[in-house]
Design a protein around this motif. Structure first.
Motif, PDB file in Angstrom:
ATOM      1  N   ASN A 222       9.767  -1.208  -6.660  1.00  0.00           N
ATOM      2  CA  ASN A 222      10.677  -1.444  -5.535  1.00  0.00           C
ATOM      3  C   ASN A 222      10.248  -0.717  -4.263  1.00  0.00           C
ATOM      4  O   ASN A 222      11.066  -0.226  -3.498  1.00  0.00           O
ATOM      5  N   ASN A 223       8.943  -0.630  -4.051  1.00  0.00           N
ATOM      6  CA  ASN A 223       8.388  -0.268  -2.750  1.00  0.00           C
ATOM      7  C   ASN A 223       7.973  -1.569  -2.045  1.00  0.00           C
ATOM      8  O   ASN A 223       8.027  -2.648  -2.635  1.00  0.00           O
ATOM      9  N   THR A 224       7.534  -1.474  -0.800  1.00  0.00           N
ATOM     10  CA  THR A 224       6.926  -2.642  -0.164  1.00  0.00           C
ATOM     11  C   THR A 224       5.589  -2.934  -0.816  1.00  0.00           C
ATOM     12  O   THR A 224       5.273  -4.074  -1.143  1.00  0.00           O
ATOM     13  N   SER A 225       4.789  -1.892  -1.028  1.00  0.00           N
ATOM     14  CA  SER A 225       3.536  -1.972  -1.783  1.00  0.00           C
ATOM     15  C   SER A 225       3.489  -0.794  -2.736  1.00  0.00           C
ATOM     16  O   SER A 225       3.844   0.326  -2.360  1.00  0.00           O
ATOM     17  N   GLY A 226       3.053  -1.025  -3.959  1.00  0.00           N
ATOM     18  CA  GLY A 226       3.073   0.043  -4.962  1.00  0.00           C
ATOM     19  C   GLY A 226       2.080   1.154  -4.681  1.00  0.00           C
ATOM     20  O   GLY A 226       2.440   2.321  -4.536  1.00  0.00           O
ATOM     21  N   ILE A 227       0.789   0.796  -4.601  1.00  0.00           N
ATOM     22  CA  ILE A 227      -0.279   1.773  -4.374  1.00  0.00           C
ATOM     23  C   ILE A 227      -1.205   1.228  -3.285  1.00  0.00           C
ATOM     24  O   ILE A 227      -1.560   0.052  -3.297  1.00  0.00           O
ATOM     25  N   THR A 228      -1.589   2.098  -2.362  1.00  0.00           N
ATOM     26  CA  THR A 228      -2.473   1.725  -1.256  1.00  0.00           C
ATOM     27  C   THR A 228      -3.676   2.660  -1.225  1.00  0.00           C
ATOM     28  O   THR A 228      -3.528   3.870  -1.378  1.00  0.00           O
ATOM     29  N   ALA A 229      -4.856   2.090  -1.028  1.00  0.00           N
ATOM     30  CA  ALA A 229      -6.072   2.888  -0.829  1.00  0.00           C
ATOM     31  C   ALA A 229      -6.782   2.337   0.399  1.00  0.00           C
ATOM     32  O   ALA A 229      -7.080   1.138   0.463  1.00  0.00           O
ATOM     33  N   LEU A 230      -7.050   3.191   1.379  1.00  0.00           N
ATOM     34  CA  LEU A 230      -7.657   2.718   2.613  1.00  0.00           C
ATOM     35  C   LEU A 230      -8.647   3.730   3.173  1.00  0.00           C
ATOM     36  O   LEU A 230      -8.577   4.923   2.890  1.00  0.00           O
ATOM     37  N   ASP A 231      -9.556   3.187   3.964  1.00  0.00           N
ATOM     38  CA  ASP A 231     -10.594   3.988   4.610  1.00  0.00           C
ATOM     39  C   ASP A 231     -10.639   3.552   6.066  1.00  0.00           C
ATOM     40  O   ASP A 231     -10.903   2.382   6.364  1.00  0.00           O
ATOM     41  N   ILE A 232     -10.372   4.469   6.988  1.00  0.00           N
ATOM     42  CA  ILE A 232     -10.287   4.110   8.404  1.00  0.00           C
ATOM     43  C   ILE A 232     -11.250   4.968   9.216  1.00  0.00           C
ATOM     44  O   ILE A 232     -11.681   6.040   8.770  1.00  0.00           O
ATOM     45  N   PRO A 233     -11.613   4.540  10.422  1.00  0.00           N
ATOM     46  CA  PRO A 233     -12.600   5.272  11.224  1.00  0.00           C
ATOM     47  C   PRO A 233     -11.994   6.469  11.944  1.00  0.00           C
ATOM     48  O   PRO A 233     -10.782   6.610  12.089  1.00  0.00           O
ATOM     49  N   GLY A 234     -12.897   7.331  12.386  1.00  0.00           N
ATOM     50  CA  GLY A 234     -12.516   8.385  13.312  1.00  0.00           C
ATOM     51  C   GLY A 234     -11.883   9.609  12.702  1.00  0.00           C
ATOM     52  O   GLY A 234     -11.345  10.450  13.434  1.00  0.00           O
ATOM     53  N   LEU A 235     -11.936   9.755  11.374  1.00  0.00           N
ATOM     54  CA  LEU A 235     -11.329  10.922  10.740  1.00  0.00           C
ATOM     55  C   LEU A 235     -12.408  11.897  10.280  1.00  0.00           C
ATOM     56  O   LEU A 235     -13.587  11.739  10.586  1.00  0.00           O
ATOM     57  N   THR A 236     -12.023  12.901   9.529  1.00  0.00           N
ATOM     58  CA  THR A 236     -12.949  13.979   9.166  1.00  0.00           C
ATOM     59  C   THR A 236     -13.880  13.605   8.025  1.00  0.00           C
ATOM     60  O   THR A 236     -14.876  14.288   7.803  1.00  0.00           O
ATOM     61  N   ARG A 237     -13.549  12.532   7.276  1.00  0.00           N
ATOM     62  CA  ARG A 237     -14.385  12.117   6.152  1.00  0.00           C
ATOM     63  C   ARG A 237     -14.064  10.671   5.808  1.00  0.00           C
ATOM     64  O   ARG A 237     -13.119  10.079   6.344  1.00  0.00           O
ATOM     65  N   TYR A 238     -14.853  10.094   4.880  1.00  0.00           N
ATOM     66  CA  TYR A 238     -14.630   8.728   4.433  1.00  0.00           C
ATOM     67  C   TYR A 238     -14.195   8.717   2.969  1.00  0.00           C
ATOM     68  O   TYR A 238     -14.223   9.737   2.274  1.00  0.00           O
TER      69      TYR A 238
END
Length: 437
Positions: A222-238
């Motif tokens: 009963n979440n919008t999405s159960g589990i999310t995994a993402l990789d986005i630019p501009g952060l300290t690591r990938y």
């Protein structure tokens, strides 16, 4: 006869309207009603609690007594090592920040080593209920984080929020009603998320730009999405090396209540697992059932293309001051900020790479639930109501090795053809088999 026909027509119209209401409402999973305890029934020992955190010496245990307590500003533990913050038990020690006027977090832990938080509940912080940053070795155990109001855009973003940490353990916790994520780990290394319950969040569990992560034995429903995994630019690591296994991910059809402009606002209701430019993710031995869209997978290329015509309202100065949005948090939350960082990040890979699905149990849930949100309705209408295990933007990793499957010979994929404005949507059976580990 005319009167009979008129009455019959009215009756049929009533039945038609009632049928439509039943179609869209009767099977809609809503949030649980959680009455709020009046704030004046919470005890004010804020000065005593502030002293416990400020005066704690390395190696101490901060004992939080049983009871319901209210706070007007964050509790901060900074620059301390080998500290345990321990309550009398989940729902026995309850810290409420419903009346918060200063700071963004309920509890903030920063710049330390070997920190344990266990056996208490945190409610209703303006921003994040518990945030940890720059910590080497941190344990979140037997904690509850929740917002007690109905799911809406004014609620805080993250329940538990370790960012830029090492050696993170989150176990036996409950997370409810984060307007971004219940349990979130960002830009961190060596992470275990196990035996937790997440419900009524936009994203139940969310792992971003982190490495060597195990997510297992959790219940996400009963979440919008159960589990999310993402990789986005501009952060300290990938991102690298994520294992999602032995979880129960079911009935994640809650409406999306993330604030407009945030990345989470694009999450499609009804999604079991969301993958966004993910790297080296293994999804195996899970029960991914009664989610209309079991897996939704997009590249950064696809989502950036879809956002090309969006207009973003700036964060108002008063809102920024109230929430004290940090740079690292805004970089993770705001879609326009993330998109702007792509061109400057020469090392960022915008594709999904080495995604594998093995021996998962699947089902699609109610057809009606597909239609109850804008994103779900668009997916469904564009594909004539057909079911698929994997919904993706059609943007493959140009170097190959995007997705493989084992243990399910009828794994159906729908290519949404996002880069061509969905003119050539295609269903196909994924036949790429995973090689043995």
């Amino acid at each position: 006869m005319k009167k009979f026909l008129k009455n019959t027509g009215i009756t049929l119209a009533i039945f038609l309207v009632a049928g439509l209401i039943w179609w869209f409402v009767s099977d809609y999973q809503v949030y649980e009603n959680r009455p709020q305890k009046p704030l004046d029934e919470y005890v004010d020992l804020e000065a005593d609690f502030q002293k416990l955190f400020q005066l704690a010496q390395d190696g101490e245990t901060i004992e939080l007594p049983a009871g319901h307590f209210k706070f007007s500003k964050a509790l901060i533990l900074d620059g301390k090592n080998n500290i345990t913050i321990k309550g009398a038990g989940m729902d026995k020690t309850v810290l409420s920040f419903r009346g918060q006027t200063e700071g963004a977090e309920g509890i903030r832990v920063a710049n330390g080593h070997n920190i344990t938080l266990e056996d208490f509940t945190v409610q209703d912080a303006i921003g994040d209920n518990i945030k940890a940053i720059y910590i080497d070795t941190i344990i979140f155990r037997n904690l509850k984080t929740e917002w007690t109001d109905v799911p809406n855009t004014t609620l805080g973003a993250y329940g538990l929020y370790p960012v830029i940490c090492k050696n993170v353990l989150i176990e036996n916790c409950e997370a409810l009603r984060g307007s971004d994520s219940g349990l979130y780990v960002g830009q961190s290394q060596d992470v275990v998320i196990r035996n937790n319950i997440t419900t009524e969040n936009v994203c139940g569990i969310n792992v971003e730009n982190s490495g060597n992560v195990d997510i297992y034995n959790n219940k996400c429903f009963n979440n919008t999405s159960g589990i999310t995994a993402l990789d986005i630019p501009g952060l300290t690591r990938y991102m690298d090396d994520i294992r999602i296994h032995d979880n129960q991910i079911y009935e994640n059809t809650l409406y999306n209540f993330a604030p407009a402009g945030n990345v989470a606002a694009s999450t499609v209701a009804g999604t079991g697992i969301t993958l966004w430019a993910a790297k080296n993710v293994s999804v195996y031995d899970n029960e991914i059932v009664d989610n209309p869209f079991p897996i939704v997978m997009f590249s950064f290329v696809g989502t950036n293309y879809m956002a090309k015509d969006k207009e973003y309202a700036p964060v108002a100065a008063s809102e920024r001051a109230r929430n004290e949005v940090s740079a690292e948090e805004e970089a993770s939350l705001r879609e326009d900020v993330i998109n702007a960082k792509w061109s400057a990040d020469e090392n960022y890979n915008p594709y999904n790479v080495d995604i594998s699905f093995r021996n998962n149990k699947w089902s699609f849930g109610s057809f009606r639930k597909k239609l109850q949100t804008t994103g779900g309705a668009l997916f469904t209408l564009a594909t004539w109501g057909k079911n698929a295990h994997l919904w993706y933007d059609g943007v493959d990793n140009p170097d190959g090795s995007t997705v493989c499957i084992d243990g399910n010979n009828d794994f159906i994929v729908v290519n949404l053809d996002i880069m061509n404005d969905s003119k050539n949507i295609e269903f196909k059976e994924l036949m790429t088999k995973c090689s043995a580990d």
